[in-house]
Scaffold this motif. Sequence first.
Motif, PDB file in Angstrom:
ATOM      1  N   SER A   1     -12.871  31.014 -11.255  1.00 34.99           N
ATOM      2  CA  SER A   1     -14.075  30.413 -11.862  1.00 34.99           C
ATOM      3  C   SER A   1     -15.356  30.951 -10.906  1.00 34.99           C
ATOM      4  O   SER A   1     -16.639  31.400 -11.203  1.00 34.99           O
ATOM      5  N   THR A   2     -15.438  30.808  -9.789  1.00 30.24           N
ATOM      6  CA  THR A   2     -16.362  30.815  -8.539  1.00 30.24           C
ATOM      7  C   THR A   2     -16.449  32.541  -8.620  1.00 30.24           C
ATOM      8  O   THR A   2     -17.636  32.965  -8.549  1.00 30.24           O
ATOM      9  N   ALA A   3     -15.399  33.350  -8.788  1.00 29.32           N
ATOM     10  CA  ALA A   3     -15.446  34.881  -8.676  1.00 29.32           C
ATOM     11  C   ALA A   3     -16.265  35.069  -9.911  1.00 29.32           C
ATOM     12  O   ALA A   3     -16.879  36.238 -10.108  1.00 29.32           O
ATOM     13  N   PHE A   4     -15.632  34.469 -11.267  1.00 30.35           N
ATOM     14  CA  PHE A   4     -16.319  35.248 -12.653  1.00 30.35           C
ATOM     15  C   PHE A   4     -17.652  34.897 -12.827  1.00 30.35           C
ATOM     16  O   PHE A   4     -18.438  35.713 -13.299  1.00 30.35           O
ATOM     17  N   ARG A   5     -18.319  33.698 -12.185  1.00 29.10           N
ATOM     18  CA  ARG A   5     -19.660  33.533 -12.231  1.00 29.10           C
ATOM     19  C   ARG A   5     -20.485  34.551 -11.577  1.00 29.10           C
ATOM     20  O   ARG A   5     -21.901  34.674 -12.048  1.00 29.10           O
ATOM     21  N   HIS A   6     -19.769  35.213 -10.473  1.00 24.10           N
ATOM     22  CA  HIS A   6     -20.748  36.151  -9.721  1.00 24.10           C
ATOM     23  C   HIS A   6     -20.967  37.464 -10.231  1.00 24.10           C
ATOM     24  O   HIS A   6     -21.723  38.433  -9.968  1.00 24.10           O
ATOM     25  N   GLU A   7     -19.985  37.648 -11.681  1.00 26.28           N
ATOM     26  CA  GLU A   7     -19.921  39.070 -12.032  1.00 26.28           C
ATOM     27  C   GLU A   7     -21.348  39.169 -13.225  1.00 26.28           C
ATOM     28  O   GLU A   7     -21.920  38.018 -13.624  1.00 26.28           O
ATOM     29  N   PRO A   8     -21.954  40.303 -13.235  1.00 28.13           N
ATOM     30  CA  PRO A   8     -23.013  40.429 -14.281  1.00 28.13           C
ATOM     31  C   PRO A   8     -22.863  39.729 -15.737  1.00 28.13           C
ATOM     32  O   PRO A   8     -21.942  39.777 -16.148  1.00 28.13           O
ATOM     33  N   GLN A   9     -23.761  38.978 -16.109  1.00 27.47           N
ATOM     34  CA  GLN A   9     -23.674  38.353 -17.295  1.00 27.47           C
ATOM     35  C   GLN A   9     -24.535  38.790 -18.528  1.00 27.47           C
ATOM     36  O   GLN A   9     -25.892  39.023 -18.143  1.00 27.47           O
ATOM     37  N   THR A  10     -24.299  38.969 -19.593  1.00 28.46           N
ATOM     38  CA  THR A  10     -25.203  39.577 -20.679  1.00 28.46           C
ATOM     39  C   THR A  10     -25.992  38.435 -21.302  1.00 28.46           C
ATOM     40  O   THR A  10     -25.722  37.336 -20.983  1.00 28.46           O
ATOM     41  N   PRO A  11     -27.172  38.878 -21.779  1.00 32.10           N
ATOM     42  CA  PRO A  11     -27.886  37.880 -22.224  1.00 32.10           C
ATOM     43  C   PRO A  11     -27.448  36.789 -23.233  1.00 32.10           C
ATOM     44  O   PRO A  11     -28.164  35.807 -23.580  1.00 32.10           O
ATOM     45  N   LYS A  12     -26.461  37.535 -24.229  1.00 32.44           N
ATOM     46  CA  LYS A  12     -25.653  36.634 -25.119  1.00 32.44           C
ATOM     47  C   LYS A  12     -24.415  36.097 -24.823  1.00 32.44           C
ATOM     48  O   LYS A  12     -23.487  37.040 -24.290  1.00 32.44           O
ATOM     49  N   GLN A  13     -24.512  34.771 -24.685  1.00 34.23           N
ATOM     50  CA  GLN A  13     -23.315  34.128 -24.248  1.00 34.23           C
ATOM     51  C   GLN A  13     -22.731  33.389 -25.335  1.00 34.23           C
ATOM     52  O   GLN A  13     -23.586  32.852 -26.063  1.00 34.23           O
ATOM     53  N   SER A  14     -21.171  33.085 -25.322  1.00 28.96           N
ATOM     54  CA  SER A  14     -20.721  32.309 -26.551  1.00 28.96           C
ATOM     55  C   SER A  14     -20.026  31.160 -25.941  1.00 28.96           C
ATOM     56  O   SER A  14     -19.307  31.376 -24.761  1.00 28.96           O
ATOM     57  N   VAL A  15     -19.673  29.977 -26.354  1.00 24.13           N
ATOM     58  CA  VAL A  15     -19.037  28.863 -26.073  1.00 24.13           C
ATOM     59  C   VAL A  15     -18.050  28.682 -26.749  1.00 24.13           C
ATOM     60  O   VAL A  15     -18.311  28.512 -27.946  1.00 24.13           O
ATOM     61  N   GLY A  16     -16.788  28.422 -26.464  1.00 22.99           N
ATOM     62  CA  GLY A  16     -15.564  28.042 -27.429  1.00 22.99           C
ATOM     63  C   GLY A  16     -14.634  27.453 -26.692  1.00 22.99           C
ATOM     64  O   GLY A  16     -14.268  27.153 -25.780  1.00 22.99           O
ATOM     65  N   GLU A  17     -13.287  27.260 -27.725  1.00 24.14           N
ATOM     66  CA  GLU A  17     -11.951  26.760 -26.878  1.00 24.14           C
ATOM     67  C   GLU A  17     -11.099  27.830 -26.857  1.00 24.14           C
ATOM     68  O   GLU A  17     -10.955  28.913 -27.491  1.00 24.14           O
ATOM     69  N   ILE A  18     -10.231  27.774 -25.903  1.00 17.08           N
ATOM     70  CA  ILE A  18      -9.185  28.356 -25.463  1.00 17.08           C
ATOM     71  C   ILE A  18      -7.955  27.561 -25.640  1.00 17.08           C
ATOM     72  O   ILE A  18      -7.998  26.406 -24.809  1.00 17.08           O
ATOM     73  N   ILE A  19      -6.818  27.800 -26.319  1.00 15.70           N
ATOM     74  CA  ILE A  19      -5.508  27.295 -26.252  1.00 15.70           C
ATOM     75  C   ILE A  19      -4.559  28.113 -25.463  1.00 15.70           C
ATOM     76  O   ILE A  19      -4.320  29.155 -25.664  1.00 15.70           O
ATOM     77  N   VAL A  20      -4.030  27.576 -24.282  1.00 16.50           N
ATOM     78  CA  VAL A  20      -2.939  27.952 -23.483  1.00 16.50           C
ATOM     79  C   VAL A  20      -1.741  27.690 -23.963  1.00 16.50           C
ATOM     80  O   VAL A  20      -1.321  26.294 -23.966  1.00 16.50           O
ATOM     81  N   ALA A  21      -0.729  28.471 -24.837  1.00 14.57           N
ATOM     82  CA  ALA A  21       0.291  28.013 -25.462  1.00 14.57           C
ATOM     83  C   ALA A  21       1.350  27.147 -24.432  1.00 14.57           C
ATOM     84  O   ALA A  21       1.729  27.661 -23.266  1.00 14.57           O
ATOM     85  N   PHE A  22       1.624  26.129 -24.817  1.00 10.63           N
ATOM     86  CA  PHE A  22       2.920  25.275 -24.165  1.00 10.63           C
ATOM     87  C   PHE A  22       3.394  24.158 -25.269  1.00 10.63           C
ATOM     88  O   PHE A  22       2.645  23.592 -25.659  1.00 10.63           O
ATOM     89  N   LYS A  23       4.738  24.209 -25.442  1.00  7.86           N
ATOM     90  CA  LYS A  23       5.383  23.513 -26.224  1.00  7.86           C
ATOM     91  C   LYS A  23       6.384  22.465 -25.547  1.00  7.86           C
ATOM     92  O   LYS A  23       6.845  21.642 -26.279  1.00  7.86           O
ATOM     93  N   GLY A  24       6.294  22.584 -24.494  1.00  6.92           N
ATOM     94  CA  GLY A  24       7.218  21.447 -23.464  1.00  6.92           C
ATOM     95  C   GLY A  24       6.572  20.106 -23.351  1.00  6.92           C
ATOM     96  O   GLY A  24       5.456  19.864 -23.745  1.00  6.92           O
ATOM     97  N   MET A  25       7.472  19.120 -23.175  1.00  6.60           N
ATOM     98  CA  MET A  25       7.231  17.861 -23.313  1.00  6.60           C
ATOM     99  C   MET A  25       6.758  17.356 -21.820  1.00  6.60           C
ATOM    100  O   MET A  25       6.356  16.172 -21.852  1.00  6.60           O
ATOM    101  N   THR A  26       6.661  17.879 -20.988  1.00  4.96           N
ATOM    102  CA  THR A  26       6.757  17.691 -19.508  1.00  4.96           C
ATOM    103  C   THR A  26       5.210  17.363 -19.158  1.00  4.96           C
ATOM    104  O   THR A  26       4.718  16.730 -18.265  1.00  4.96           O
ATOM    105  N   ALA A  27       4.134  17.912 -20.027  1.00  6.47           N
ATOM    106  CA  ALA A  27       2.832  17.641 -19.793  1.00  6.47           C
ATOM    107  C   ALA A  27       2.303  16.481 -20.323  1.00  6.47           C
ATOM    108  O   ALA A  27       1.014  16.274 -20.104  1.00  6.47           O
ATOM    109  N   GLY A  28       3.063  15.630 -21.013  1.00 11.69           N
ATOM    110  CA  GLY A  28       2.422  14.500 -21.620  1.00 11.69           C
ATOM    111  C   GLY A  28       1.542  14.849 -22.493  1.00 11.69           C
ATOM    112  O   GLY A  28       1.500  15.866 -23.418  1.00 11.69           O
ATOM    113  N   ASN A  29       0.450  13.922 -22.588  1.00 12.47           N
ATOM    114  CA  ASN A  29      -0.757  14.294 -23.403  1.00 12.47           C
ATOM    115  C   ASN A  29      -1.714  15.124 -22.999  1.00 12.47           C
ATOM    116  O   ASN A  29      -2.797  15.316 -23.641  1.00 12.47           O
TER     117      ASN A  29
END
Length: 657
Positions: A273-301
């Motif tokens: 995240s620190t490295a990504f923030r230093h890259e040039p950013q466009t004037p139009k930014q979007s905010v949203g959700e990302i789901i990293v797929a995982f079906k196992g039970m070891t992560a709890g809730n």
Amino acid sequence: MAEKKRSVGSSRGRNLICKTNLTMFSGISTGSFGKRKRTSVMPAHPFISDDEDEDDDDDDDVTDPDFVPLDHNQDIPGSSDMVPSAKRKSQQRAVEVLQDSDSYGEDSEEDDNEQPAPQGKSPSKPSKTAARPTTWHKVDLNNPPLPEYQHPTPDTIQTPFQYFTRYFDAQVIGHITYQTNLYAAQKDINTTFTTDENEIMAFLAILIYMGVVELPAVEDYWATETRVPQVANLMPSKRFKLLTRVIHFNDNTEIPGTSDRFFKVRPLFSFLSTAFRHEPQTPKQSVGEIIVAFKGMTAGNLRKYTRNKPDKWGFKLFARASEDGFVHDMVLYQGKTTLEAHDVPLSPQQKALGAISQIVSALASTMSSPTTTAIFADHFFTSLELVRYLRDQNCRYTGITRDNRTRNLPLKSIKEMENEAVPRGTCDYVSSDDGILVVRWKDNRIVTLLSTDMGVEPVSSVFRYNSETKTKEPVSCPAVIRSYNAHMGGIGKSDMLVHLYRTPMKSKRWYMRLFAYTIDVSLTNAWVLYKRDCKALGVNGKSLKDFRVQVFRDASNQRSATSSSRRGSSSSVDSWTPSDEDVPMPVRGQRSHTPNRALRFDLSLFHAPIHAKRQTCKHCSRKGNIYRSNMLCRICKVHLCLNSERNCFVKYHQEKH
């Protein structure tokens, strides 16, 4: 799967403007439907995520039938007060059942965004600030347009590997190497295992290539029938599986006392995240959700269910991205402690916001130039509270909002606009005294937007299909709607690119899926930046697949060149003895193994002889005149004579002109 581009006002955008049934924080009510208890499941102990046998895990475990288990089957050696013993681990429950009262939440009909802030540790309900009195007028916005993004022209285009190592740099590789060696020693203090940066880079290279050339099982890359030389020649299968078991990213001895439930992978996300923030950013930014797929039970809730996503089960991330798909910042969602573990502190004004508004404000606070930036988000994030806060910070915002968040405004009601007598394209709007525009527009459905960026004018036309006339007809469309549709897809585009060639990582250690995602998002961001540079210089760049293969090739060559100078060291990864699994065995009636011609004559690789089981010489043997040798080329994986009578090893690697 590639996520479809979301468009407001068209039949393809119906899912975007429908109400979703998302619950932001487990155990916190989003409605006022009584005092019913809610049950949630979470790991009972933070150590119950490493190498524990879970029969109900949906993910395949990466096992090695030839691997000898270490004596200490626990993360950390030492006193029993630090870590439960193996016997006590087997007796304690893997999950803990928590029950929270629904009376903690706010009324969702008033404002779904008003939830207890994740920053507070006190169980008492935080006081809610009084709403600001607002006056609404029938006035359109007339803000000057934001400057267009101009990418700085580079002097030259770097190699794909150089773009990738802008994020997975020497610091990240060194951190992984140190933590992996530390974790191996914590599991067994007498272990002889050790690794170095060179081997970790080779491990990453293999994972990158597996994302392009995907086989049903990891063993298939080394099997005789399905062998992939690009992978099998780089590292033995036993070594790869062992690294998959012991690779680690944070010191387990620091777990006690932390509230960060993503402690296992937090350093990786902080570095990136620190490295990504230093890259040039466009004037139009979007905010949203990302789901990293995982079906196992070891992560709890920590594992969440999101109905309207291609991967419905997985870890939830909130991210901010440029319109071309470059992800600049990420927040790992873990409930009330989400922003406590995030590396961006909140101001008192941010702490007074609702839970969702806090997350968006934290993502917005890391922008390089907020005064010349506009944020776009969907109805899950948008509220008057958030828009007004960003307005005070001179940051523009546009987003769809839920209808219950714009009640009592002097607009045409939803029921009135749904009347068939109201034609498609009808628009109504009002503006507040502090410059917030609320637009309600009729298309296939009724859409309500909040904006401090664009106004209704100039009104343009979009074409919609008319079922009665069987033709497409023009429909009036406000400028703010067109702007939203054009700049909202940054997160979706990044998610689509990640899913094209996703790094396979099947393991019961839940955080390995997040590790694989860090590789994929780094490659995707590197490719987006590479395409920006190519466009600035007017050059046709590589596709994402070719870019990924080139990163693998450069990482492999770098590893081979560095390891050749260290082949005399006993701890070097090149000091392995080949096993039957690594050397293709001859099968009667079938053609023997032949290395790739480019690999055979590539003298930059370390073609060194290694002592192995005796087999037929690949160079001088003929039918009826067979010579056998114990010498094996470590790169080509073929046996060659190397004695006082014959030196087939040199002749075999000399290309005839």
